[in-house]
Design an enzyme around this catalytic site. Sequence first.
Site, mmCIF file in Angstrom:
data_model
loop_
_atom_site.group_PDB
_atom_site.id
_atom_site.type_symbol
_atom_site.label_atom_id
_atom_site.label_comp_id
_atom_site.label_asym_id
_atom_site.label_seq_id
_atom_site.Cartn_x
_atom_site.Cartn_y
_atom_site.Cartn_z
ATOM 1 C CE LYS A 72 -20.850 3.693 10.487
ATOM 2 N NZ LYS A 72 -20.357 3.282 9.203
ATOM 3 C CD GLN A 116 -17.306 1.425 8.104
ATOM 4 O OE1 GLN A 116 -18.710 1.401 8.427
ATOM 5 N NE2 GLN A 116 -16.742 2.311 8.157
ATOM 6 C CG ASP A 139 -22.794 4.581 4.130
ATOM 7 O OD1 ASP A 139 -22.718 5.490 5.183
ATOM 8 O OD2 ASP A 139 -22.310 3.417 3.813
HETATM 9 N N1 GUN Z 1 -15.660 4.309 5.783
HETATM 10 C C1 GUN Z 1 -15.401 5.467 6.139
HETATM 11 N N2 GUN Z 1 -16.412 6.305 6.448
HETATM 12 C C2 GUN Z 1 -17.473 5.420 6.022
HETATM 13 C C3 GUN Z 1 -19.040 5.876 6.084
HETATM 14 O O1 GUN Z 1 -19.424 6.939 6.374
HETATM 15 N N3 GUN Z 1 -19.558 4.712 5.335
HETATM 16 C C4 GUN Z 1 -19.113 3.579 5.211
HETATM 17 N N4 GUN Z 1 -20.110 2.457 4.584
HETATM 18 N N5 GUN Z 1 -17.905 3.263 5.095
HETATM 19 C C5 GUN Z 1 -17.132 4.205 5.709
#
Ligand code: GUN
Length: 310
Positions: A72, A116, A139
Amino acid sequence: MKLYATLHNSHNMLYFCPQMTKILDGKALALTLRSKVKEEVAVLREAGHRAPHLAAILVGQDGASMTYVNSKEKDCQYVGFESSVYRLSADTTEKDLLSKIEAINTDKNVDGLIVQLPVPKHIDATKITESINPDIDVDGFHTLNVGKLTIDEDTYISATPFGVIMLLEEYGIETRGKHCVVIGRSNIVGRPMSILMSQGGRDSTVTVCHRHTHDIREFTKTADIVIVAVGIPEFLKASMVKEGATIIDVGITRVDADNKRGYVLKGDVEYASVKEKCSAITPVPGGVGPMTRYGLLHNTLKSYKKKLNL
Ligand code: GUN
């Protein structure tokens, strides 16, 4: 390559027409879309605006999560976003994490905040997602944004379902009136995916299968579109799918292997055999994964534009 008895000639005789399975290339599409974001950011900067800003919090040292957060960060750098990554130790208290979130929530120069997942067990994940300002919840996990999605109001669509929708649209996969089976009902993928597929614009008839579904094959065998998000390598076999179906593989699991890396990446679909039977399929890697990464950039840019009234 498969043979389909699809066409009639002028004598009304069936003849066989070779059909290639469409590979839904998320890697190429994401690259194109990311380049467009980069160009847009360059124009905005040229006009004197600040860069869009994504903040990410990672608690602990989970290997997959560290890889995702690094990706990211790289994506932000590529398109010209500012990114702040807070890597906190695994023993960070819930209170300290909430304070960190609150500080970012009130920073007017941050457009997107993600924590995350998963977070360590001593931290309540729901409390954390609910503490993020819904306006910068790129998200789309906050209940307010999930609620908006459910009633088809403008919101942040979580990155993976968003990426899948973009792929289906780009490749002109017909969804109206089709039977779509979603396997998995997670808050991150399955649930929002099922809602989106039934909404106006997509108009699919949706079945959601999960761990308590008695015979998943019974549903997948009649599906025009199967979206699998279960995290079980090669879960979906050729015998479970209808000839000519579209297959979307959301899974990506590291499976131990005798190679240099020590593992191979496997999706939730038994790719080699299913590919021979379906009409369109996402590869793993290079299908849904890159589109998920793009989804986050899209949502961050959306938040930024809203903040700056652009
Ligand atoms: N863990 C697995 N996929 C995601 C996601 O799309 N966003 C976040 N914040 N954590 C994750």
